[in-house]
Scaffold this active site. Structure first.
Site, mmCIF file in Angstrom:
data_model
loop_
_atom_site.group_PDB
_atom_site.id
_atom_site.type_symbol
_atom_site.label_atom_id
_atom_site.label_comp_id
_atom_site.label_asym_id
_atom_site.label_seq_id
_atom_site.Cartn_x
_atom_site.Cartn_y
_atom_site.Cartn_z
ATOM 1 N N HIS A 174 0.019 -0.704 5.474
ATOM 2 C CA HIS A 174 1.163 -1.251 6.204
ATOM 3 C C HIS A 174 1.943 -0.175 6.964
ATOM 4 O O HIS A 174 2.937 -0.478 7.617
ATOM 5 C CB HIS A 174 2.111 -1.982 5.245
ATOM 6 C CG HIS A 174 1.507 -3.221 4.641
ATOM 7 N ND1 HIS A 174 0.872 -3.190 3.413
ATOM 8 C CD2 HIS A 174 1.412 -4.492 5.087
ATOM 9 C CE1 HIS A 174 0.435 -4.421 3.139
ATOM 10 N NE2 HIS A 174 0.740 -5.207 4.131
ATOM 11 N N ASP A 175 1.503 1.074 6.858
ATOM 12 C CA ASP A 175 2.202 2.165 7.530
ATOM 13 C C ASP A 175 1.925 2.117 9.033
ATOM 14 O O ASP A 175 0.762 2.135 9.464
ATOM 15 C CB ASP A 175 1.743 3.508 6.951
ATOM 16 C CG ASP A 175 2.535 4.665 7.518
ATOM 17 O OD1 ASP A 175 3.512 5.070 6.883
ATOM 18 O OD2 ASP A 175 2.173 5.155 8.610
ATOM 19 N N LEU A 176 2.984 2.050 9.827
ATOM 20 C CA LEU A 176 2.824 1.921 11.271
ATOM 21 C C LEU A 176 2.158 3.145 11.889
ATOM 22 O O LEU A 176 1.407 3.026 12.858
ATOM 23 C CB LEU A 176 4.179 1.670 11.927
ATOM 24 C CG LEU A 176 4.902 0.381 11.511
ATOM 25 C CD1 LEU A 176 6.196 0.242 12.289
ATOM 26 C CD2 LEU A 176 4.015 -0.835 11.716
#
Length: 245
Positions: A174-176
């Protein structure tokens, strides 16, 4: 790819890490030519572990850094540190004794102040483990235990696993930054959905942490061009526990 072996030779003696980064580089370079290009262009492998003395202290700092710039967070955290008797970091008991207005005055939102209180109480109760105990626990056990703390989500725990414990096979889907780095590395116009990234990352096992680190470096190497990468689907909010990189 020709530069990768030299990179590893240069950094082998400099780094003290809980995983074999030379083996990781060899595996990733051999099995992923796109990632091998990022590795070569990055140059020296500068992965560094945080030096917090406890799980509690590491998460206390993480709460401050959530969703704000690093410069602003550093100033706020220095004020939080000053609340401790030793001037380094307040103990759980000291955080519990500190009133919400005092934490707000230091720069915290009410939500972060309450999260700190919950972290302190769960540390005293033994739910948040000691650093020694955490090092013996699996990634899954730590995620399950630590996300019970108010304001601590899976992303924050993953950052703890990567940058404090040095676990070698963590993929923060989920890390951009990781999502954008993937799109840049594999020449896509859009960021992948978390499930897509999770499936793709299987090729990086058992070194997904190192591959993730290079996704962040890919964004850095791209410079202004990184802005061209867009998200898939409807607008999505940044996970509330995710600090800006």
């Amino acid at each position: 790819m020709l530069g990768a072996p030299m990179i590893m030779k240069i950094t082998t003696e400099r780094l003290s890490l809980p995983f074999d980064h030379v083996a990781a580089h060899e595996f990733l370079t051999k099995n992923d030519p796109y990632l091998a290009d990022v590795i070569t262009r990055t140059g020296e492998f500068q992965f560094k572990l945080d030096e917090c003395d406890s799980v509690y202290e590491s998460l206390l700092e993480a709460i401050v850094y959530q969703s704000i710039s690093g410069k602003a967070a550093a100033k706020i955290f220095s004020r939080i540190q000053a609340l401790g008797a030793n001037g380094v970091c307040p103990t759980p008991a000291e955080i519990l004794k500190t009133r919400i207005p005092a934490l707000r005055k230091a720069g915290l939102s009410k939500a972060k102040a309450l999260a700190m209180k919950d972290l302190a109480q769960k540390t005293i109760d033994g739910i948040v483990p000691t650093l020694e105990a955490a090092q013996k626990m699996s990634d899954e056990e730590l995620v399950e235990r630590l996300i019970s703390v108010r304001g601590i989500g899976a992303w924050t725990v993953e950052m703890f696993l990567i940058f404090r414990l040095g676990r070698p096979d963590v993929l923060p889907i989920h890390d951009l930054g990781v999502q954008k780095g993937w799109a840049i590395t594999y020449r896509k116009r859009k960021m992948p959905k978390p499930k897509e990234l999770l499936k793709f990352g299987e090729r990086w096992r058992p070194w997904r942490t190192i591959a993730s680190w290079y996704m962040w470096r890919a964004v850095h190497l791209a410079g202004k061009d990184a802005r061209k990468i867009i998200k898939l689907g409807p607008k999505k909010k940044r996970p509330p526990d995710q600090k800006r990189r």
